[in-house]
Motif scaffolding. Structure first.
Motif, mmCIF file in Angstrom:
data_model
loop_
_atom_site.group_PDB
_atom_site.id
_atom_site.type_symbol
_atom_site.label_atom_id
_atom_site.label_comp_id
_atom_site.label_asym_id
_atom_site.label_seq_id
_atom_site.Cartn_x
_atom_site.Cartn_y
_atom_site.Cartn_z
ATOM 1 N N TYR A 84 -32.394 11.667 28.341
ATOM 2 C CA TYR A 84 -33.120 11.789 29.607
ATOM 3 C C TYR A 84 -32.275 12.310 30.752
ATOM 4 C CZ TYR A 84 -36.123 8.847 26.800
ATOM 5 O OH TYR A 84 -36.876 8.354 25.765
ATOM 6 N N ASP A 208 -40.652 6.094 29.772
ATOM 7 C CA ASP A 208 -41.953 5.536 30.159
ATOM 8 C C ASP A 208 -41.823 4.066 30.543
ATOM 9 O OD1 ASP A 208 -43.326 7.887 29.824
ATOM 10 O OD2 ASP A 208 -44.060 7.413 27.808
ATOM 11 N N ASN A 211 -40.219 3.677 33.991
ATOM 12 C CA ASN A 211 -41.167 3.993 35.056
ATOM 13 C C ASN A 211 -42.201 2.892 35.246
ATOM 14 O OD1 ASN A 211 -40.213 6.472 36.038
ATOM 15 N ND2 ASN A 211 -41.139 7.591 34.354
ATOM 16 N N THR A 220 -39.423 13.352 37.154
ATOM 17 C CA THR A 220 -39.044 13.984 35.888
ATOM 18 C C THR A 220 -39.598 15.394 35.818
ATOM 19 O OG1 THR A 220 -41.010 13.118 34.758
ATOM 20 C CG2 THR A 220 -39.014 11.771 34.694
ATOM 21 N N LYS A 221 -39.033 16.150 34.887
ATOM 22 C CA LYS A 221 -39.551 17.474 34.580
ATOM 23 C C LYS A 221 -39.530 17.635 33.070
ATOM 24 C CE LYS A 221 -35.115 19.907 34.797
ATOM 25 N NZ LYS A 221 -34.403 21.076 35.335
ATOM 26 N N GLN A 222 -40.429 18.453 32.562
ATOM 27 C CA GLN A 222 -40.510 18.685 31.129
ATOM 28 C C GLN A 222 -39.528 19.786 30.710
ATOM 29 O OE1 GLN A 222 -42.128 17.090 28.731
ATOM 30 N NE2 GLN A 222 -42.964 15.618 30.193
ATOM 31 N N THR A 223 -38.783 19.491 29.671
ATOM 32 C CA THR A 223 -37.866 20.468 29.100
ATOM 33 C C THR A 223 -38.174 20.638 27.624
ATOM 34 O OG1 THR A 223 -36.165 18.853 28.488
ATOM 35 C CG2 THR A 223 -36.097 19.733 30.736
ATOM 36 N N GLY A 226 -37.721 17.453 25.815
ATOM 37 C CA GLY A 226 -38.462 16.305 26.304
ATOM 38 C C GLY A 226 -38.275 16.126 27.796
ATOM 39 N N PRO A 227 -38.809 15.037 28.354
ATOM 40 C CA PRO A 227 -38.704 14.818 29.798
ATOM 41 C C PRO A 227 -37.276 14.521 30.231
ATOM 42 C CG PRO A 227 -39.651 12.898 28.711
ATOM 43 C CD PRO A 227 -39.536 13.949 27.666
ATOM 44 N N LYS A 228 -36.872 15.118 31.347
ATOM 45 C CA LYS A 228 -35.565 14.878 31.952
ATOM 46 C C LYS A 228 -35.762 14.561 33.424
ATOM 47 C CE LYS A 228 -33.009 16.254 28.334
ATOM 48 N NZ LYS A 228 -32.006 15.447 27.630
ATOM 49 N N ARG A 230 -35.370 14.978 37.314
ATOM 50 C CA ARG A 230 -35.116 16.058 38.247
ATOM 51 C C ARG A 230 -33.876 15.724 39.070
ATOM 52 N NH1 ARG A 230 -41.020 17.477 40.896
ATOM 53 N NH2 ARG A 230 -41.949 18.440 39.063
ATOM 54 N N THR A 255 -36.676 21.013 41.273
ATOM 55 C CA THR A 255 -36.359 21.182 39.854
ATOM 56 C C THR A 255 -35.249 22.208 39.721
ATOM 57 O OG1 THR A 255 -38.121 22.805 39.717
ATOM 58 C CG2 THR A 255 -38.656 20.559 39.053
#
Length: 267
Positions: A84, A208, A211, A220-223, A226-228, A230, A255
């Motif tokens: 993450y 999850d 959070n 978070t941002k999608q990569t 998976g989610p990482k 920001r 981002t």
């Protein structure tokens, strides 16, 4: 210990370990886990403190634990960084289980408190308090998943008895395999069910669960992997990263591609 040096039994260990806790305060770096010792479930308080390394502990910072194994903490920190993008580089990390409780190895005891440790250290790192009405149960896997633990129903009942209104747990196999009427799997994310007056938040992964436990969600941002998280954008005044206490404002995030050479909490 009673008179004459005799040991006296504790009829309610959960109340004993949480006796000094202020139930109504959302605190940074403090998470409650429901562990299993033998056949008895009990709530314990896990506290974490993450601070800039003074340098004496080496380049990567020190890892000091009391109540859990050091190898377990290193595993959790490695998962948070790899999966993450939550880095504890150049940070000292202290973890303590309140009351002198020692959580042993294995999923029956120490492993079931992994999630509380992860929530506590991330909360202290980013400065976002943990919800005081929430308990945590789950073992952290190397892929960032939350693995099942023994006697989950017993742990949920103990959390409800101690007055918690929410508990974050691993997803059950039935909930992961459940499909909608259209034949597709349910949407990703936590699944919420009510169990005898307490909300059970079933999560598939650590991010999850974190959070669900913090008062504010991590940006978070999608990569591709998976989610990482920001990365906070630099301050416009001096070009350096904003202070940790203000850098996580929801309106001040951007981002930006993470840079391993940056001297901040993300790598």
């Amino acid at each position: 210990m009673g008179r004459g040096g005799r040991l006296l039994p504790i009829s309610d260990p959960s109340s004993f370990f949480l006796s000094t806790r202020q139930d109504y305060i959302d605190a940074e770096g403090c998470a409650i886990s429901v562990v299993l010792e033998g056949i008895r479930s009990m709530t314990v308080e896990v506290q974490a403190l993450v601070a800039w390394s003074a340098g004496s502990g080496g380049y990567n910072g020190r890892r000091i634990v009391d109540g859990i194994s050091n190898s377990r903490l290193l595993l959790i920190l490695a998962v948070l960084q790899k999966r993450y993008g939550i880095s504890f580089h150049r940070r000292d990390v202290y973890v303590n289980v309140v009351g002198g409780m020692h959580l042993g190895k294995g999923s029956k005891s120490g492993g079931g408190s992994d999630l509380a440790v992860a929530v506590a250290v991330v909360s202290s790192l980013v400065g976002i308090p943990v919800r005081s009405d929430t308990a945590f149960v789950g073992e952290v896997g190397l892929l960032g998943e939350i693995r099942p633990v023994h006697s989950l129903d017993k742990r949920i009942s103990e959390a409800r008895r101690m007055g918690f209104s929410r508990i974050v747990t691993p997803s059950s196999s039935s909930s992961r395999n459940k499909k909608t009427r259209s034949g597709k799997n349910n949407a990703p994310g936590p699944k919420e069910v009510s169990v005898g007056g307490i909300k059970q938040l079933m999560c598939d992964n650590v991010l999850d669960a974190i959070n669900c436990g913090l008062v504010d969600q991590l940006p978070t941002k999608q990569t591709r992997s998976g989610p990482k998280l920001r990365k906070p954008k630099p301050s416009t005044s001096n070009g350096r990263m904003e202070d940790e206490t203000t850098a996580f404002g929801m309106n001040e995030l951007d981002t930006i591609i993470l840079d391993d050479e940056d001297d901040d909490i993300f790598e």
